[in-house]
Structures are given as C-alpha cells and as structure tokens.
Motif scaffolding. Sequence first.
Motif, PDB file in Angstrom:
ATOM      1  N   GLU A 267       0.814  -1.221   0.000  1.00 51.27           N
ATOM      2  CA  GLU A 267       0.000   0.000   0.000  1.00 51.27           C
ATOM      3  C   GLU A 267       0.843   1.265   0.000  1.00 51.27           C
ATOM      4  OE1 GLU A 267      -4.051  -1.348   2.328  1.00 51.27           O
ATOM      5  OE2 GLU A 267      -2.361  -0.642   3.525  1.00 51.27           O
ATOM      6  N   LEU A 268       2.144   1.127   0.207  1.00 49.60           N
ATOM      7  CA  LEU A 268       2.982   2.325   0.350  1.00 49.60           C
ATOM      8  C   LEU A 268       3.061   3.122  -0.945  1.00 49.60           C
ATOM      9  CD1 LEU A 268       5.857   0.894   2.584  1.00 49.60           C
ATOM     10  CD2 LEU A 268       3.907   2.321   3.277  1.00 49.60           C
ATOM     11  N   GLY A 269       3.088   2.432  -2.077  1.00 50.55           N
ATOM     12  CA  GLY A 269       3.109   3.142  -3.351  1.00 50.55           C
ATOM     13  C   GLY A 269       1.842   3.950  -3.570  1.00 50.55           C
TER      14      GLY A 269
ATOM     15  N   SER B  49       5.568   8.064  10.395  1.00 50.07           N
ATOM     16  CA  SER B  49       6.029   6.693  10.609  1.00 50.07           C
ATOM     17  C   SER B  49       5.100   5.920  11.544  1.00 50.07           C
ATOM     18  CB  SER B  49       7.429   6.727  11.220  1.00 50.07           C
ATOM     19  OG  SER B  49       7.369   7.296  12.524  1.00 50.07           O
ATOM     20  N   ARG B  50       5.414   4.633  11.703  1.00 49.52           N
ATOM     21  CA  ARG B  50       4.661   3.796  12.641  1.00 49.52           C
ATOM     22  C   ARG B  50       4.683   4.396  14.052  1.00 49.52           C
ATOM     23  NH1 ARG B  50       4.358  -2.035  12.396  1.00 49.52           N
ATOM     24  NH2 ARG B  50       6.062  -1.956  10.878  1.00 49.52           N
ATOM     25  N   GLU B  51       5.846   4.896  14.466  1.00 47.63           N
ATOM     26  CA  GLU B  51       5.974   5.464  15.812  1.00 47.63           C
ATOM     27  C   GLU B  51       5.137   6.737  15.955  1.00 47.63           C
ATOM     28  OE1 GLU B  51       8.837   2.595  14.942  1.00 47.63           O
ATOM     29  OE2 GLU B  51       8.550   4.521  13.872  1.00 47.63           O
ATOM     30  N   GLU B  52       5.113   7.544  14.897  1.00 49.31           N
ATOM     31  CA  GLU B  52       4.330   8.779  14.956  1.00 49.31           C
ATOM     32  C   GLU B  52       2.822   8.488  14.930  1.00 49.31           C
ATOM     33  OE1 GLU B  52       6.840  12.215  12.761  1.00 49.31           O
ATOM     34  OE2 GLU B  52       6.624  10.353  11.605  1.00 49.31           O
ATOM     35  N   ILE B  53       2.433   7.407  14.253  1.00 53.29           N
ATOM     36  CA  ILE B  53       1.025   6.994  14.308  1.00 53.29           C
ATOM     37  C   ILE B  53       0.622   6.762  15.763  1.00 53.29           C
ATOM     38  CG2 ILE B  53      -0.614   5.141  13.763  1.00 53.29           C
ATOM     39  CD1 ILE B  53       0.893   4.713  11.135  1.00 53.29           C
ATOM     40  N   LYS B  54       1.469   6.053  16.508  1.00 53.25           N
ATOM     41  CA  LYS B  54       1.165   5.723  17.896  1.00 53.25           C
ATOM     42  C   LYS B  54       1.077   6.968  18.775  1.00 53.25           C
ATOM     43  CE  LYS B  54       0.872   1.218  17.750  1.00 53.25           C
ATOM     44  NZ  LYS B  54      -0.438   0.559  18.026  1.00 53.25           N
ATOM     45  N   GLU B  55       1.858   7.982  18.442  1.00 54.35           N
ATOM     46  CA  GLU B  55       1.782   9.223  19.209  1.00 54.35           C
ATOM     47  C   GLU B  55       0.425   9.901  19.037  1.00 54.35           C
ATOM     48  OE1 GLU B  55       5.005  11.699  18.030  1.00 54.35           O
ATOM     49  OE2 GLU B  55       6.560  10.268  18.672  1.00 54.35           O
ATOM     50  N   LEU B  56      -0.108   9.841  17.811  1.00 52.72           N
ATOM     51  CA  LEU B  56      -1.391  10.475  17.534  1.00 52.72           C
ATOM     52  C   LEU B  56      -2.573   9.589  17.911  1.00 52.72           C
ATOM     53  CD1 LEU B  56      -0.491  11.957  14.041  1.00 52.72           C
ATOM     54  CD2 LEU B  56      -0.963  13.280  16.105  1.00 52.72           C
ATOM     55  N   GLU B  57      -2.446   8.297  17.603  1.00 49.43           N
ATOM     56  CA  GLU B  57      -3.513   7.331  17.857  1.00 49.43           C
ATOM     57  C   GLU B  57      -2.902   6.107  18.540  1.00 49.43           C
ATOM     58  OE1 GLU B  57      -6.673   7.547  17.480  1.00 49.43           O
ATOM     59  OE2 GLU B  57      -7.037   9.186  16.068  1.00 49.43           O
ATOM     60  N   PRO B  58      -2.833   6.106  19.868  1.00 52.24           N
ATOM     61  CA  PRO B  58      -2.134   5.028  20.581  1.00 52.24           C
ATOM     62  C   PRO B  58      -2.664   3.625  20.295  1.00 52.24           C
ATOM     63  CG  PRO B  58      -2.562   6.881  22.051  1.00 52.24           C
ATOM     64  CD  PRO B  58      -3.296   7.170  20.783  1.00 52.24           C
TER      65      PRO B  58
ATOM     66  N   GLY C  85      -0.828  -0.111  11.705  1.00 52.77           N
ATOM     67  CA  GLY C  85      -0.285   0.506  10.506  1.00 52.77           C
ATOM     68  C   GLY C  85       1.212   0.634  10.526  1.00 52.77           C
ATOM     69  N   ILE C  86       1.797   0.697   9.331  1.00 48.26           N
ATOM     70  CA  ILE C  86       3.253   0.815   9.198  1.00 48.26           C
ATOM     71  C   ILE C  86       3.670   2.213   8.766  1.00 48.26           C
ATOM     72  CG2 ILE C  86       3.549  -1.637   8.724  1.00 48.26           C
ATOM     73  CD1 ILE C  86       3.728  -0.979   5.748  1.00 48.26           C
ATOM     74  N   ALA C  87       2.735   2.997   8.240  1.00 48.33           N
ATOM     75  CA  ALA C  87       2.995   4.381   7.836  1.00 48.33           C
ATOM     76  C   ALA C  87       1.652   5.030   7.582  1.00 48.33           C
ATOM     77  CB  ALA C  87       3.866   4.448   6.586  1.00 48.33           C
ATOM     78  N   ALA C  88       1.632   6.346   7.511  1.00 44.97           N
ATOM     79  CA  ALA C  88       0.354   7.034   7.311  1.00 44.97           C
ATOM     80  C   ALA C  88       0.574   8.429   6.764  1.00 44.97           C
ATOM     81  CB  ALA C  88      -0.436   7.103   8.621  1.00 44.97           C
ATOM     82  N   LEU C  89      -0.488   9.000   6.242  1.00 45.69           N
ATOM     83  CA  LEU C  89      -0.560  10.426   5.966  1.00 45.69           C
ATOM     84  C   LEU C  89      -1.387  11.060   7.077  1.00 45.69           C
ATOM     85  CD1 LEU C  89      -1.426  10.443   2.138  1.00 45.69           C
ATOM     86  CD2 LEU C  89       0.828  10.504   3.227  1.00 45.69           C
ATOM     87  N   HIS C  90      -0.907  12.191   7.576  1.00 41.20           N
ATOM     88  CA  HIS C  90      -1.633  12.891   8.634  1.00 41.20           C
ATOM     89  C   HIS C  90      -2.125  14.227   8.091  1.00 41.20           C
ATOM     90  CE1 HIS C  90      -1.707  15.288  12.600  1.00 41.20           C
ATOM     91  NE2 HIS C  90      -2.831  14.636  12.466  1.00 41.20           N
ATOM     92  N   SER C  91      -3.444  14.424   8.145  1.00 46.71           N
ATOM     93  CA  SER C  91      -4.071  15.675   7.721  1.00 46.71           C
ATOM     94  C   SER C  91      -4.699  16.329   8.949  1.00 46.71           C
ATOM     95  CB  SER C  91      -5.147  15.397   6.658  1.00 46.71           C
ATOM     96  OG  SER C  91      -5.897  16.563   6.368  1.00 46.71           O
ATOM     97  N   PRO C  92      -3.966  17.200   9.633  1.00 44.72           N
ATOM     98  CA  PRO C  92      -4.466  17.745  10.899  1.00 44.72           C
ATOM     99  C   PRO C  92      -5.665  18.679  10.752  1.00 44.72           C
ATOM    100  CG  PRO C  92      -2.434  18.838  10.262  1.00 44.72           C
ATOM    101  CD  PRO C  92      -2.618  17.696   9.309  1.00 44.72           C
TER     102      PRO C  92
ATOM    103  N   LEU D   7     -10.008  10.839  12.964  1.00 40.22           N
ATOM    104  CA  LEU D   7     -10.450  10.015  11.847  1.00 40.22           C
ATOM    105  C   LEU D   7      -9.337   9.064  11.432  1.00 40.22           C
ATOM    106  CD1 LEU D   7     -11.870  13.106  10.071  1.00 40.22           C
ATOM    107  CD2 LEU D   7     -13.329  11.202  10.722  1.00 40.22           C
ATOM    108  N   ILE D   8      -9.659   7.793  11.259  1.00 42.24           N
ATOM    109  CA  ILE D   8      -8.689   6.792  10.831  1.00 42.24           C
ATOM    110  C   ILE D   8      -9.241   6.107   9.588  1.00 42.24           C
ATOM    111  CG2 ILE D   8      -7.384   4.735  11.459  1.00 42.24           C
ATOM    112  CD1 ILE D   8      -7.739   5.507  14.393  1.00 42.24           C
ATOM    113  N   TYR D   9      -8.541   6.276   8.475  1.00 41.61           N
ATOM    114  CA  TYR D   9      -8.988   5.779   7.178  1.00 41.61           C
ATOM    115  C   TYR D   9      -7.967   4.809   6.593  1.00 41.61           C
ATOM    116  CZ  TYR D   9     -12.810   9.142   6.314  1.00 41.61           C
ATOM    117  OH  TYR D   9     -13.995   9.847   6.359  1.00 41.61           O
ATOM    118  N   PRO D  10      -8.411   3.881   5.732  1.00 39.74           N
ATOM    119  CA  PRO D  10      -7.465   3.062   4.983  1.00 39.74           C
ATOM    120  C   PRO D  10      -6.935   3.812   3.757  1.00 39.74           C
ATOM    121  CG  PRO D  10      -9.686   2.442   4.398  1.00 39.74           C
ATOM    122  CD  PRO D  10      -9.799   3.505   5.473  1.00 39.74           C
ATOM    123  N   VAL D  11      -5.901   3.274   3.144  1.00 40.51           N
ATOM    124  CA  VAL D  11      -5.498   3.734   1.812  1.00 40.51           C
ATOM    125  C   VAL D  11      -6.531   3.185   0.833  1.00 40.51           C
ATOM    126  CG1 VAL D  11      -3.716   3.662   0.029  1.00 40.51           C
ATOM    127  CG2 VAL D  11      -3.059   3.762   2.448  1.00 40.51           C
TER     128      VAL D  11
END
Length: 399
Positions: free
Chosen positions: A100-102, A123-132, A136-143, A242-246
């Motif tokens: 899904e990364l592409g 990154s995965r670690e930053e996902i956990k900071e926002l949504e413990p 997921g392994i990576a994400a886009l964040h739209s604040p 909000l948590i969405y899939p690719v």
Amino acid sequence: MADETIGVVGAGIVGLATAREIALSRPGTRVVVFEKEQEVSRHQTGHNSGVVHAGIYYTPGSLKADLCVRGVALLRAYCQDRRLPYQEIGKLVVAVREDELGRMENLYQRARNNHVPELRKISREEIKELEPHAGGIAALHSPRTAITDYPAVARAFAEDITDSGGEVRLGFPVTSITTVPGGIEVASGQDRVRVDRLILCAGLQSDSVARLAQDSQEPRIIPFRGEYMLLKPDRTDLVRGLIYPVPDPRYPFLGVHFTPRVDGSVEVGPNAVLALAREGYRRSRVSPRDLLGLAAYPGAWKMAAQHWRTGVKEYRGSFSAAAFMKDARLYVPGVGVRDVVRGGAGVRAQALDRDGTLVDDFRIHRVGRITAVRNAPSPAATASMAIAEHITAAVFGDS
C-alpha cells in the motif's frame, strides 16, 4: 435578467446551498426550492458521516478537487459565523501493508497538488503518538480535516433562503417538468409553479427527475447502501481522530474507517452494498420499480461482471458483524465484535455510465433553461457552497 424566479429541485445540502447562493448573490431574484419530503436534508445529507474532507483523494484539476478545497474554506467560515459545530480533529490515512505504500505516496503527491494544508507523511511510531491504539506501518496525517453537523448546516441554509425572501416548499414531489413560453412549469400533481430557470439537485432521484426534464438518459443512479457499526460508549476513547485506509483506486468508495461524530459517538464503516431501493436504508427495503430499472440498464450488468467478487465480500460484511470488523481491526487492532453495536446506514447516489464505469467526478449538465446535477457524491457536502458558486456562475453566465 432581474426579477427572475429560479426553481431548485431538492432540499439536500447541494440544492439548499445553490438556492442560498442565488438568493444572496442575485438581488431581485426569487428562489423556490421544491422538496418531496416534509423536512430538509432527509436523505444523503441527513445520513452523512459529518466529515469535512480536505481534498486528499481527488484528481488535481477535477471539479471534485477544485470545489472541495474551495468548499472547505467557505464551510469553515460559515460554521464559525453561524456557531455551528466544526471540529478539526485530524485524519490518518493508514497503510497496513507494504504493497500500500506506493498508493499512499501517490495520494500524498495528489494531495500536495491539491494544496491540502499541513499534510505530512508519518512513521509507525508517529502513528502511535497520535492514535495510541491504531495499527499501521505508515500514514498520511491531515491535521486540518474536520467534522461537522451537515443536517444543521442544511437547516441554516434553508433559513438563509427564507430570510432572503425565498421559499422552501416541502411535501412537493415533482411529477412533471414542462417547458412553456419564456419559462418552465414545475408540477406536483395539480399544483403547478412557473419558474424562469430550473436547477435539479435531486440526489438519489437525480436521473429520474432529469428524465422528466427531457435531459439525457445517462448516467443512471445506482444506490449503494453504506452500513455502520457504532463503538460502544465505553470504547470510544480508543479513537481520537479520523482513521482511514489507503483507498482502492478502482472504486470511488473510501473503505471501512473510524469516524468520531460531533455528538461524541464513533462510527465504524461504511461498507458499500448494492441497495435494492433508491431509499433502501434497511436490507428489508425492496423497490420492484428500482430493481426493474437497474436490471434494464446495460451498465449495471457490466459493472456486476467487473466487480462481483468485491460485491460478495461487501455483502458478507453486511450480514456478519465478525466479517465487517475483520477489516476494521487492521486499523485499530484492539476493537472487536464485542466493542460495537449496529449503527445507522446511508445510501450513496452513485452515477454509472452505460459501459459500467462508476462515475467519479461531479457531473453538472445544462440544457437551455435547465441545469441538472447528475453526479454529486462525496465530497459534495464539504464542497456544497463551492458547488453552489459553480452552478450559479454556469446558470447566469449568459446574463
């Protein structure tokens, strides 16, 4: 032309936004909205999940992209002015697999071209900071992605129309549209109203109403029901934003996701199953007339031949909470069947071409004095005020 009467069929958010825009921007113009129900925002608007989309998904240069980005700014300002709910809770678009990364990178580039504000890859670690509790392994964040109450917005639009001297005629199902010298006659049974120009914003009935106006037969509306689960109240703290899939680029649907609402509840969903009635909010609702119309349309059979496997999967989730939650658990692994109850459902008015293609972009068609909105799915609520500007410019461009 001054002192015209403009008719708008449909009191969903797009029809009301358009009527409001005309009433406010064209002094001396009288606006009449025709609505078959006894209240506004009864269908797609009233079953909307409340998300204010930032413009991540849409092809740059498309009407969806341009009007969504413009619409967000207009809607935010309107909600602030009218003291309506508008909460920027942010969105994660989460990749759970390497393949899904592409697609996520393509989304990122698309969003940048659409000038989505403050979007970043995390990154995965930053996902956990926002949504413990998220996976997921990576994400886009739209604040800046937000939520609102679209039925409340629609009711405010209706008030603006009447305050400007316009009229919202409820309980007026349009049964005929007739061109008469110098105008158009809109009828509901024996009740007839003459207007100078007419705009059709009929949502789930848009192709049927367009046929009354002698507009083209295509695209046809195919109703897809989207069903939701609700997190139990003691589990809503598992989700902050909000948590969405690719999304799968083959479909205009965004996949099962987690959506906090302005009332504090959290929806999980929706799926996308073919409804057996245009207003089929329940599985038990079947319309023989709608089914016959669907069966007679070649595009429906071509769509079924291309996508039947996905359709079977979606129906499985409709009948089995365990199947429904299987995909959801990829994004919030701690959520299971015991954490949810059945929620509501909406029906999406999805336009379909004769070749079986699911229409993605907004389609707005003008024939003489009649302008027909033939496809206005998500993000139409987000973009409603910008769509209204676009339609008004098209309708009065020759004035």
